[in-house]
Design an enzyme around this catalytic site. Sequence first.
Site, short mmCIF file in Angstrom:
data_model
loop_
_atom_site.label_atom_id
_atom_site.label_comp_id
_atom_site.label_asym_id
_atom_site.label_seq_id
_atom_site.Cartn_x
_atom_site.Cartn_y
_atom_site.Cartn_z
CD GLU A 56 4.76 -4.15 -3.65
OE1 GLU A 56 4.30 -3.22 -4.34
OE2 GLU A 56 4.38 -5.33 -3.72
N GLY A 69 0.83 -1.20 0.00
CA GLY A 69 0.00 0.00 0.00
C GLY A 69 0.86 1.24 0.00
CB SER A 70 0.07 4.64 1.09
OG SER A 70 -0.26 4.48 2.46
NE ARG A 71 8.53 7.30 1.63
CZ ARG A 71 9.43 7.92 0.87
NH1 ARG A 71 9.22 8.05 -0.42
NH2 ARG A 71 10.53 8.39 1.38
NE ARG A 72 -0.14 10.16 4.99
CZ ARG A 72 -1.07 11.09 4.74
NH1 ARG A 72 -2.25 10.96 5.26
NH2 ARG A 72 -0.81 12.11 3.97
N GLY A 73 1.01 4.51 5.08
CA GLY A 73 0.44 3.37 5.81
C GLY A 73 1.54 2.41 6.25
N GLY A 74 2.43 2.07 5.32
CA GLY A 74 3.50 1.11 5.62
C GLY A 74 4.39 1.60 6.75
CB CYS A 127 3.75 -0.90 -6.67
SG CYS A 127 3.79 -2.64 -6.87
CD GLU A 171 3.49 4.88 -5.86
OE1 GLU A 171 3.70 3.79 -6.36
OE2 GLU A 171 3.04 5.02 -4.70
N1 LIG Z 1 2.94 1.41 -4.44
C1 LIG Z 1 1.96 0.59 -4.27
O1 LIG Z 1 2.07 -0.61 -4.43
C2 LIG Z 1 0.66 1.08 -3.85
C3 LIG Z 1 0.52 2.38 -3.41
N2 LIG Z 1 -0.67 2.83 -3.00
C4 LIG Z 1 -0.76 4.23 -2.52
O2 LIG Z 1 -1.61 4.28 -1.40
C5 LIG Z 1 -2.64 5.23 -1.55
C6 LIG Z 1 -3.88 4.76 -0.81
O3 LIG Z 1 -4.22 3.47 -1.24
P1 LIG Z 1 -4.54 2.27 -0.30
O4 LIG Z 1 -4.47 1.05 -1.09
O5 LIG Z 1 -5.78 2.48 0.46
O6 LIG Z 1 -3.27 2.20 0.69
P2 LIG Z 1 -3.16 2.50 2.22
O7 LIG Z 1 -1.74 2.36 2.58
O8 LIG Z 1 -3.81 3.78 2.59
O9 LIG Z 1 -4.01 1.33 2.94
C7 LIG Z 1 -3.68 -0.04 2.83
C8 LIG Z 1 -4.27 -0.79 4.01
O10 LIG Z 1 -3.57 -0.42 5.19
C9 LIG Z 1 -4.46 0.17 6.13
N3 LIG Z 1 -3.78 1.30 6.76
C10 LIG Z 1 -3.21 2.35 6.15
N4 LIG Z 1 -2.66 3.18 7.05
C11 LIG Z 1 -2.88 2.62 8.26
C12 LIG Z 1 -2.56 3.00 9.59
N5 LIG Z 1 -1.89 4.13 9.85
N6 LIG Z 1 -2.96 2.20 10.59
C13 LIG Z 1 -3.64 1.04 10.34
N7 LIG Z 1 -3.97 0.65 9.10
C14 LIG Z 1 -3.60 1.42 8.07
C15 LIG Z 1 -5.63 0.64 5.33
O11 LIG Z 1 -6.79 0.77 6.10
P3 LIG Z 1 -7.71 2.06 5.84
O12 LIG Z 1 -8.15 1.98 4.42
O13 LIG Z 1 -8.80 1.94 6.83
O14 LIG Z 1 -6.83 3.26 6.06
C16 LIG Z 1 -5.73 -0.45 4.29
O15 LIG Z 1 -6.35 -1.59 4.83
C17 LIG Z 1 -2.78 5.34 -3.07
O16 LIG Z 1 -3.32 6.56 -3.45
C18 LIG Z 1 -1.36 5.17 -3.52
O17 LIG Z 1 -0.69 6.40 -3.45
C19 LIG Z 1 -1.76 1.99 -2.99
C20 LIG Z 1 -1.69 0.68 -3.41
C21 LIG Z 1 -0.45 0.12 -3.89
O1 LIG Z 2 2.94 -5.49 -11.67
C1 LIG Z 2 2.47 -6.43 -11.00
O2 LIG Z 2 2.12 -7.49 -11.50
C2 LIG Z 2 2.38 -6.30 -9.52
C3 LIG Z 2 2.32 -4.89 -9.09
C4 LIG Z 2 2.23 -4.73 -7.64
O3 LIG Z 2 2.80 -5.47 -6.88
C5 LIG Z 2 1.43 -3.64 -7.10
O4 LIG Z 2 0.98 -2.81 -7.88
O5 LIG Z 2 1.22 -3.61 -5.87
#
Ligand SMILES: NC(=O)C1=CN([C@@H]2O[C@H](COP(=O)(O)OP(=O)(O)OC[C@H]3O[C@@H](n4cnc5c(N)ncnc54)[C@H](OP(=O)(O)O)[C@@H]3O)[C@@H](O)[C@H]2O)C=CC1
Ligand SMILES: O=C(O)CCC(=O)C(=O)O
Length: 525
Positions: free
Chosen positions: A265, A241-246, A302, A392
């Site tokens: 990731e 997911g996002s860098r902030r979440g991760g 990603c 990104e």
């Molecule tokens: N590079 C990559 O592979 C990816 C990047 N992204 C980026 O992330 C942004 C948001 O997309 P999203 O997929 O929702 O990703 P997020 O990182 O926001 O969320 C992913 C999961 O983690 C949870 N989460 C996130 N932050 C926290 C936290 N602080 N504490 C506990 N749980 C958390 C979310 O719950 P909740 O939804 O309730 O916050 C969700 O279940 C996109 O706009 C994009 O910029 C997204 C997908 C893939």
């Molecule tokens: O390109 C792919 O098949 C995987 C991409 C990926 O891991 C993601 O977008 O989170």
Amino acid sequence: MTLRGENLIGAEARRGTEAAFRAVEAATGRALEPDFPGADRGDLDRACALAEAAFDTFRETDPEARAGFLEAIAANILDIGDDLVTRCMAETGLPRPRIEGERARTVGQLRLFAGVVREGSYVEARIDPALPDRKPLPRPDLRLRRIAVGPVAVFGASNFPLAFSVAGGDTASALAAGCPVVVKAHPAHPGTSELVGRAIQKAVAACGLPEGTFSLLFDAGQSIGQGLVADPRIAAVGFTGSRRGGTALMAIAAGRPSPIPVYAEMSSINPVLLFPGALAARGAAIGKAFAASLTLGAGQFCTNPGLILALPGPGLDAFLEAAGAALRESPAATMLTPGIQRAYREAVARVAGHAAVTRIAEGAEGGATQGRATLFAADSDVFLADPELQEEMFGASGLVVRCADFAAMRAVLERLEGQLTASLHLAPEDHAAARDLLPLLERRVGRILVDGFGTGVEVAHAMVHGGPYPATSDGRTTSVGSLAIDRFLRPVSYQDVPDALLPAALQAANPLGLPRRIDGTPERR
Ligand SMILES: NC(=O)C1=CN([C@@H]2O[C@H](COP(=O)(O)OP(=O)(O)OC[C@H]3O[C@@H](n4cnc5c(N)ncnc54)[C@H](OP(=O)(O)O)[C@@H]3O)[C@@H](O)[C@H]2O)C=CC1
Ligand SMILES: O=C(O)CCC(=O)C(=O)O
């Protein structure tokens, strides 16, 4: 199949008692039935307690039983049939061929891990027999195997609702290692998550495994996810997911009395290096292929090729013309969630507002739930002067950076953060310049590819889907491919332990038929 909006906690299905949410149809913004009431702290506690109780039995299941379990999950997912595809399409806005392809990838991934478990070398069984007569000191009998780390928390990803979600790569590799899994469903596709979760729950029961081998929790907010990472029974975390979440989850894991690894990731802009020979020979063709990769899945990968580095010249002009033409023709595409769509629009507006960045092309405008493709260009000194330009833009946007020469290209690469992939487009006369840059690329990325683009990761033994921070939280690992199992294993050494007390993997008779090393050399079988 009827969706019930229930948490799956071991063998039970229970409606939560916390705030409910619904899936949103990505294309229209319309709420979809049913309600998904969030899990409460009691549900979280029970899921973790069951996972802990399951751990010692599940991790010692024999290879055939564990492999059969992974195959049963795959079969159950296929058995859901078209209900899974249509619900997943509605929740994500992704088209049928993509969802069907992703389902095949998910099932293939589970079967790949079944093969890994049967083959057995992931156990890394090693035996250094005792040398009682060694001088000046005897050597003890030493045996090593890798065991599962413990229950794993998995966060489903929004952008791959099957292959990186409830039964995706993190879950498949953790189960293959022998770790029970507690999934926190992504709120963008709860119906898809419930369907797949039930397929796993059914496989747990059919295979006679302890019920805590798998649980699935829903939450409208973040407290269940944070509680999972903080729970002392959880031993590792998988996240995409996002860098902030991760990074938020990494901070929770690091702050525990017993810190645990988070395999996150996160963000990557995946540099594409266009070399002069390749551009002269086929600049237009590369431009067209680039546009196709950039717009795949509305750019919500990603591995999306977000940064293009090239030397100016007629070859780059041909590339830009072809890429620009293809992007201008590209329709706007439905994005996964309103939040992702908003974040994408804001990221594009930020780059568009940069005084020294020009817009090369834009796709069709689209509606309120859609994203439009965009291609920007800037000179390398502009890129180097503004770290925000390497953030990104999660969607179908890229930035072409003109580098006056290879020294300028190197300077840009040196400044880049860690990445998942780097793509090189080459003709034979480019090899010397590419060879010079390869050591630097190896330090920056997890996968180097030639004459292609990183989107569409192959699930295989030699795949690395990882990279230095912030592409991932731990560049020593991969989240795709058979090596992903390593994240959820740790070595244990047994010194002078009698055969009767040793685990089967290390007993003299090798009852599991595992590949093993004796004094560092493969054992003859
Ligand atoms: N590079 C990559 O592979 C990816 C990047 N992204 C980026 O992330 C942004 C948001 O997309 P999203 O997929 O929702 O990703 P997020 O990182 O926001 O969320 C992913 C999961 O983690 C949870 N989460 C996130 N932050 C926290 C936290 N602080 N504490 C506990 N749980 C958390 C979310 O719950 P909740 O939804 O309730 O916050 C969700 O279940 C996109 O706009 C994009 O910029 C997204 C997908 C893939
Ligand atoms: O390109 C792919 O098949 C995987 C991409 C990926 O891991 C993601 O977008 O989170």
